[in-house]
Design a protein around this motif. Structure first.
Motif, PDB file in Angstrom:
ATOM      1  N   UNK A 102      70.466  69.886 -41.147  1.00 19.28           N
ATOM      2  CA  UNK A 102      69.586  68.880 -40.697  1.00 19.28           C
ATOM      3  C   UNK A 102      68.863  68.084 -41.877  1.00 19.28           C
ATOM      4  N   UNK A 103      68.697  68.768 -42.959  1.00 18.44           N
ATOM      5  CA  UNK A 103      68.057  68.039 -44.096  1.00 18.44           C
ATOM      6  C   UNK A 103      69.168  67.079 -44.877  1.00 18.44           C
ATOM      7  N   UNK A 104      70.340  67.701 -44.803  1.00 17.76           N
ATOM      8  CA  UNK A 104      71.476  66.685 -45.438  1.00 17.76           C
ATOM      9  C   UNK A 104      71.535  65.447 -44.660  1.00 17.76           C
ATOM     10  N   UNK A 105      71.488  65.489 -43.511  1.00 14.15           N
ATOM     11  CA  UNK A 105      71.752  64.437 -42.576  1.00 14.15           C
ATOM     12  C   UNK A 105      71.215  63.193 -42.915  1.00 14.15           C
ATOM     13  N   UNK A 108      72.528  61.320 -45.845  1.00 16.55           N
ATOM     14  CA  UNK A 108      73.787  60.638 -45.873  1.00 16.55           C
ATOM     15  C   UNK A 108      73.614  59.236 -45.850  1.00 16.55           C
ATOM     16  N   UNK A 109      74.609  58.323 -46.715  1.00 17.18           N
ATOM     17  CA  UNK A 109      74.580  57.093 -46.813  1.00 17.18           C
ATOM     18  C   UNK A 109      75.663  56.426 -45.928  1.00 17.18           C
ATOM     19  N   UNK A 110      76.510  57.192 -45.475  1.00 14.79           N
ATOM     20  CA  UNK A 110      77.570  56.755 -44.309  1.00 14.79           C
ATOM     21  C   UNK A 110      77.121  57.411 -43.108  1.00 14.79           C
ATOM     22  N   UNK A 111      76.765  56.425 -42.023  1.00 13.29           N
ATOM     23  CA  UNK A 111      76.229  56.876 -40.764  1.00 13.29           C
ATOM     24  C   UNK A 111      77.181  57.762 -40.066  1.00 13.29           C
ATOM     25  N   UNK A 112      76.497  58.986 -39.826  1.00 14.13           N
ATOM     26  CA  UNK A 112      77.396  60.145 -38.988  1.00 14.13           C
ATOM     27  C   UNK A 112      76.313  60.445 -37.935  1.00 14.13           C
ATOM     28  N   UNK A 113      76.977  60.764 -36.632  1.00  5.14           N
ATOM     29  CA  UNK A 113      76.092  61.235 -35.635  1.00  5.14           C
ATOM     30  C   UNK A 113      75.423  62.520 -36.102  1.00  5.14           C
ATOM     31  N   UNK A 114      74.262  62.755 -35.664  1.00  5.06           N
ATOM     32  CA  UNK A 114      73.466  64.046 -36.198  1.00  5.06           C
ATOM     33  C   UNK A 114      74.194  65.107 -35.239  1.00  5.06           C
ATOM     34  N   UNK A 115      74.499  64.954 -34.104  1.00  6.11           N
ATOM     35  CA  UNK A 115      75.217  66.163 -33.294  1.00  6.11           C
ATOM     36  C   UNK A 115      76.475  66.549 -33.842  1.00  6.11           C
ATOM     37  N   UNK A 117      77.445  66.158 -36.943  1.00  5.94           N
ATOM     38  CA  UNK A 117      77.221  66.655 -38.346  1.00  5.94           C
ATOM     39  C   UNK A 117      76.621  68.101 -38.151  1.00  5.94           C
ATOM     40  N   UNK A 118      75.774  68.352 -37.357  1.00 11.64           N
ATOM     41  CA  UNK A 118      75.142  69.576 -37.251  1.00 11.64           C
ATOM     42  C   UNK A 118      76.252  70.549 -36.481  1.00 11.64           C
ATOM     43  N   UNK A 119      76.817  70.174 -35.390  1.00 12.85           N
ATOM     44  CA  UNK A 119      78.030  71.014 -34.990  1.00 12.85           C
ATOM     45  C   UNK A 119      78.813  71.341 -35.878  1.00 12.85           C
TER      46      UNK A 119
END
Length: 258
Positions: A102-105, A108-115, A117-119
């Motif tokens: 969650x902290x690393x998201x 991120x400079x490249x947009x990635x869905x938080x869901x 990334x966490x999953x």
């Protein structure tokens, strides 16, 4: 002939020495029989070591699961709940990896869905734990598959030695073939004695690992829901139900309060 063999066997038994026992078979079998026996003994010792070490490791994680169910989700935040868990807890590892993701998201400079990334982060953490639990099980499967064939190899050598003795002596009397045939049967039995516990241990440990993996997957999903909802979604806590009120008998009257 039979009387002579029985007399010799009786004399050996009186001396406490079995001419057809394991020690004598290994001595007569030579280097090949001794090597087969040594390999099977090593396989057996290693199999039981893996069995007991994995049972201890599995039971440790199962006890951690009980503590998680007892009070983890009553904490106000994941960090507070993580602080209640043991330092080397598998469940603490999942929580800490989820918080780190969650902290690393946010970085991120490249947009990635938080869901997503966490999953993926939680799945990697869960997979690492399951991989560690599965360590050593491949050896048990190998022992269960290979040990009978190693024993069979010793059996073939014993039968070959019996045939050689028959050919050299020109007769197939019992005293000529009893030793090699007994050696062959002992090697077969040793192969089965080593293989059967290894197969049973492998299946039992696999079943327990599957149960642990299901618990870890459910907990990982709960952590994902908590993080994705900013704490709004969490497992429902068990609430004690009020005791049922006894039905009032028909025609009963309530005494007036003084």
């Amino acid at each position: 002939m039979i009387t002579t063999i029985l007399a010799a066997a009786g004399t050996a038994a009186a001396k406490g020495d079995n001419p057809y026992g394991l020690q004598q078979s290994l001595k007569e079998g030579g280097l090949i029989s001794q090597t087969v026996f040594t390999i099977l003994v090593i396989f057996s010792i290693a199999s039981f070591y893996i069995l007991f070490s994995k049972l201890f490791e599995q039971q440790k994680i199962m006890n951690q699961a009980k503590r998680v169910r007892q009070g983890f989700w009553s904490a106000n935040s994941l960090r507070e709940g993580s602080a209640k868990l043991d330092k080397n807890s598998a469940y603490k590892q999942i929580v800490d990896d989820g918080l780190a993701a969650q902290d690393q998201h946010a970085k991120l400079t490249d947009p990635v869905e938080a869901h997503d990334w966490l999953h993926n982060s939680l799945a990697r953490s869960e997979g690492a734990i399951n991989s560690k639990l599965g360590g050593g099980l491949a050896f048990l499967a190998t022992v269960g598959s290979v040990a009978p064939f190693i024993g069979l190899f010793g059996t073939v050598i014993g039968i070959y030695r019996a045939l050689v003795k028959i050919g050299a002596s020109g007769s197939g009397s019992i005293d000529q073939v009893a030793g090699p045939v007994g050696e062959a049967l002992i090697m077969t039995a040793l192969g089965l004695v080593v293989a059967v516990p290894a197969v049973l241990a492998y299946n039992w440990l696999q079943r327990r690992n599957k149960s642990i993996a299901e618990d870890l997957s459910a907990f990982s999903n709960d952590v994902l829901g908590f993080l994705a909802s900013d704490g709004a979604v969490r497992p429902s806590m068990a609430v004690a139900k009020p005791a049922p009120v006894a039905a009032k008998p028909v025609g009963a009257t309530t005494a007036p309060r003084v």
